[in-house]
Design a protein around this motif. Structure first.
Motif, PDB file in Angstrom:
ATOM      1  N   SER A  21     -22.929  30.881  30.729  1.00 14.94           N
ATOM      2  CA  SER A  21     -21.469  31.009  30.698  1.00 14.94           C
ATOM      3  C   SER A  21     -20.900  30.932  32.104  1.00 14.94           C
ATOM      4  O   SER A  21     -21.270  31.708  32.981  1.00 14.94           O
ATOM      5  N   LYS A  45     -17.572  29.577  28.807  1.00 15.86           N
ATOM      6  CA  LYS A  45     -17.030  30.587  29.723  1.00 15.86           C
ATOM      7  C   LYS A  45     -16.368  31.718  28.934  1.00 15.86           C
ATOM      8  O   LYS A  45     -15.767  31.496  27.896  1.00 15.86           O
ATOM      9  N   SER A  46     -16.454  32.924  29.463  1.00 14.95           N
ATOM     10  CA  SER A  46     -15.994  34.095  28.695  1.00 14.95           C
ATOM     11  C   SER A  46     -14.476  34.192  28.573  1.00 14.95           C
ATOM     12  O   SER A  46     -13.741  33.885  29.511  1.00 14.95           O
ATOM     13  N   ASN A 134     -20.617  39.848  27.033  1.00 16.17           N
ATOM     14  CA  ASN A 134     -20.928  40.243  28.402  1.00 16.17           C
ATOM     15  C   ASN A 134     -20.313  41.620  28.613  1.00 16.17           C
ATOM     16  O   ASN A 134     -19.126  41.756  28.866  1.00 16.17           O
ATOM     17  N   LYS A 171     -25.156  40.602  26.907  1.00 11.20           N
ATOM     18  CA  LYS A 171     -25.541  40.279  28.288  1.00 11.20           C
ATOM     19  C   LYS A 171     -25.220  41.516  29.120  1.00 11.20           C
ATOM     20  O   LYS A 171     -24.061  41.947  29.161  1.00 11.20           O
ATOM     21  N   SER A 219     -26.361  32.533  43.000  1.00 15.22           N
ATOM     22  CA  SER A 219     -27.625  33.234  43.246  1.00 15.22           C
ATOM     23  C   SER A 219     -28.549  32.380  44.101  1.00 15.22           C
ATOM     24  O   SER A 219     -28.308  31.190  44.317  1.00 15.22           O
ATOM     25  N   SER A 245     -31.503  35.561  32.711  1.00 14.57           N
ATOM     26  CA  SER A 245     -30.405  35.017  33.513  1.00 14.57           C
ATOM     27  C   SER A 245     -30.471  35.612  34.911  1.00 14.57           C
ATOM     28  O   SER A 245     -30.775  36.798  35.065  1.00 14.57           O
ATOM     29  N   THR A 246     -30.162  34.819  35.874  1.00 14.68           N
ATOM     30  CA  THR A 246     -30.094  35.085  37.330  1.00 14.68           C
ATOM     31  C   THR A 246     -31.358  34.625  38.050  1.00 14.68           C
ATOM     32  O   THR A 246     -32.472  35.127  37.808  1.00 14.68           O
ATOM     33  N   GLY A 247     -31.135  33.650  38.905  1.00 14.68           N
ATOM     34  CA  GLY A 247     -32.182  33.194  39.818  1.00 14.68           C
ATOM     35  C   GLY A 247     -33.147  32.166  39.257  1.00 14.68           C
ATOM     36  O   GLY A 247     -34.142  31.848  39.903  1.00 14.68           O
ATOM     37  N   CYS A 268     -27.101  28.705  35.843  1.00 14.42           N
ATOM     38  CA  CYS A 268     -25.764  28.357  36.365  1.00 14.42           C
ATOM     39  C   CYS A 268     -25.842  27.892  37.813  1.00 14.42           C
ATOM     40  O   CYS A 268     -25.589  26.727  38.121  1.00 14.42           O
ATOM     41  N   SER A 269     -26.203  28.808  38.729  1.00 15.86           N
ATOM     42  CA  SER A 269     -26.112  28.498  40.168  1.00 15.86           C
ATOM     43  C   SER A 269     -26.866  27.237  40.539  1.00 15.86           C
ATOM     44  O   SER A 269     -26.383  26.425  41.339  1.00 15.86           O
TER      45      SER A 269
HETATM   46  C1  FMN Z   1     -18.659  30.407  38.921  1.00 21.98           C
HETATM   47  C2  FMN Z   1     -19.308  31.325  37.915  1.00 21.98           C
HETATM   48  C3  FMN Z   1     -18.586  31.734  36.801  1.00 21.98           C
HETATM   49  C4  FMN Z   1     -19.173  32.606  35.871  1.00 21.98           C
HETATM   50  N1  FMN Z   1     -18.467  32.978  34.763  1.00 21.98           N
HETATM   51  C5  FMN Z   1     -19.067  33.770  33.824  1.00 21.98           C
HETATM   52  C6  FMN Z   1     -18.405  34.114  32.617  1.00 21.98           C
HETATM   53  O1  FMN Z   1     -17.256  33.710  32.357  1.00 21.98           O
HETATM   54  N2  FMN Z   1     -19.069  34.900  31.735  1.00 21.98           N
HETATM   55  C7  FMN Z   1     -20.333  35.356  31.944  1.00 21.98           C
HETATM   56  O2  FMN Z   1     -20.892  36.046  31.085  1.00 21.98           O
HETATM   57  N3  FMN Z   1     -21.000  35.041  33.079  1.00 21.98           N
HETATM   58  C8  FMN Z   1     -20.393  34.275  34.013  1.00 21.98           C
HETATM   59  N4  FMN Z   1     -21.072  33.938  35.151  1.00 21.98           N
HETATM   60  C9  FMN Z   1     -22.429  34.484  35.348  1.00 21.98           C
HETATM   61  C10 FMN Z   1     -23.472  33.468  34.907  1.00 21.98           C
HETATM   62  O3  FMN Z   1     -23.417  33.218  33.517  1.00 21.98           O
HETATM   63  C11 FMN Z   1     -24.888  33.964  35.240  1.00 21.98           C
HETATM   64  O4  FMN Z   1     -25.182  35.127  34.504  1.00 21.98           O
HETATM   65  C12 FMN Z   1     -25.081  34.265  36.720  1.00 21.98           C
HETATM   66  O5  FMN Z   1     -24.478  33.271  37.528  1.00 21.98           O
HETATM   67  C13 FMN Z   1     -26.564  34.355  37.071  1.00 21.98           C
HETATM   68  O6  FMN Z   1     -27.250  33.164  36.732  1.00 21.98           O
HETATM   69  P1  FMN Z   1     -27.627  32.067  37.865  1.00 21.98           P
HETATM   70  O7  FMN Z   1     -28.530  32.725  38.827  1.00 21.98           O
HETATM   71  O8  FMN Z   1     -28.273  30.952  37.109  1.00 21.98           O
HETATM   72  O9  FMN Z   1     -26.330  31.648  38.501  1.00 21.98           O
HETATM   73  C14 FMN Z   1     -20.507  33.063  36.080  1.00 21.98           C
HETATM   74  C15 FMN Z   1     -21.211  32.620  37.200  1.00 21.98           C
HETATM   75  C16 FMN Z   1     -20.646  31.758  38.109  1.00 21.98           C
HETATM   76  C17 FMN Z   1     -21.455  31.297  39.287  1.00 21.98           C
END
Ligand code: FMN
Length: 328
Positions: A21, A45-46, A134, A171, A219, A245-247, A268-269
């Motif tokens: 998201s 996106k949330s 979330n 989440k 991240s 999720s994350t990293g 995401c990142s």
């Molecule tokens: C620009 C951006 C916008 C995000 N928007 C949301 C969101 O709307 N809802 C949500 O649950 N997480 C959101 N996240 C968090 C990501 O879903 C994810 O949990 C977080 O970035 C860690 O994953 P990554 O290491 O792959 O980035 C967002 C992250 C980024 C970078």
């Protein structure tokens, strides 16, 4: 050739990579491109709980104007802001679902169980495949006990799952006094998945101007260790699926989370940094790793390095190894 398919929340995914998201999933063309690049699913996106409540407030105002409602009910909702992102969100979910074949998950960012949870039914009506919640508020209120903070999650789950048949995932963050016990109890509710972990907006200081500055929005690959540890500790001990999720920045990050016991990973990142083609690259890396190591399916190695299966449980438990601190 290796079979990369997996199941997550009762849904069959063609591989474990879900686009998490974020702004990456807020346009139909981007979602279609993620599908074409091989992503197995997308989390939209949330929408924020406050936006849903504001819409309810707007509706209540209209009802009140026509003499339809008790004044006390109006007092209960004290929002000044009236916007309508909700209708847009519902339409977007419907359009997204109709435009691709891969599963589409909706997402709501929430901190309370009040005033918005019936909305889950309207999300279900759009035809999406699942709902991710979330849920997080920093436990920094000195007057609230750990039990009170935790109860919010259970109230949200109970209310949301009572109005929708959609598979629901939570989440969560990792600030919790008894995280293992908490995740285990969450998994015993009707939730079908738990996403470990959300990544927070963290504060930083600009020491030259004595101002607050945000830390990086994205991240780094090193940040995989927290979710890796907790997926490894919890997998095989929970009653629902786990998504990491994350990293997770490359195919090997995905392999690590699967070895820890994840059913899927959310990215995401790494996509923000490397572009959408990175999705294809990550999936290829997973496939090559499986071929090289002789795994025909993900189930053959999923959870192989989880705490419950490893010969070295302390690898996940010990956080202060004598040998590191003495030798350096
Ligand atoms: C620009 C951006 C916008 C995000 N928007 C949301 C969101 O709307 N809802 C949500 O649950 N997480 C959101 N996240 C968090 C990501 O879903 C994810 O949990 C977080 O970035 C860690 O994953 P990554 O290491 O792959 O980035 C967002 C992250 C980024 C970078």
């Amino acid at each position: 050739m290796a079979n990369l398919s997996t199941t997550y929340m009762g849904l069959k995914l063609k591989n474990p990579l879900i686009v998490g998201s974020s702004g990456l999933t807020d346009s139909l063309s981007e979602i279609a491109e993620f599908e074409a690049r091989g992503a197995a699913a997308v989390v939209i996106k949330s929408l924020f709980e406050e936006e849903i409540i504001a819409e309810t407030h707007d509706n209540l105002n209209k009802m009140n104007a026509s003499g339809f409602i008790y004044p006390e009910t109006m007092e209960y909702f004290d929002f000044d802001r009236i916007e309508d992102p909700v209708a847009d969100y519902l339409k977007f979910l419907k359009d997204a679902k109709e435009s691709v074949k891969i599963p589409v998950f909706a997402s709501i960012n929430c901190v309370t169980a009040n005033g918005w949870t019936d909305f889950a039914k309207r999300i279900e009506d759009t035809g999406v495949d699942a709902l991710e919640l979330n849920v997080f508020s920093l436990p920094s209120d000195f007057n609230r006990t750990a039990q009170e903070n935790e109860q919010v999650y259970f109230d949200i789950i109970n209310k949301v799952t009572s109005v929708t048949k959609l598979p629901v995932a939570l989440k969560i963050g990792y600030y919790n006094a008894s995280l293992g016990n908490f995740i285990k109890r969450l998994s015993e509710t009707p939730v079908k998945g738990i996403v470990l972990f959300n990544r927070f907006y963290n504060p930083d200081f600009d020491v030259n101007n004595l101002q607050f500055a945000p830390s990086s929005v994205f991240s780094t690959p090193a940040e995989i260790s927290t979710s890796l540890r907790w997926i490894a500790i919890m997998s095989g001990r929970v009653q629902c699926d786990l998504s990491a999720s994350t990293g997770v920045h490359d195919g090997f990050g995905m392999v690590k989370q699967l070895l820890a016991g994840a059913n899927s990973v959310q990215v995401c990142s790494a996509i923000y940094r490397n572009g959408k083609e990175h999705v294809t690259y990550m999936i290829k890396q997973l496939e090559q790793w499986m071929d090289t190591n002789g795994y025909a399916t993900i189930d053959e190695f999923r959870g192989k390095m989880s705490q419950s299966k490893t010969y070295n449980p302390a690898a996940f438990e010990r956080v202060q190894f004598m040998k590191y601190f003495h030798d350096l």
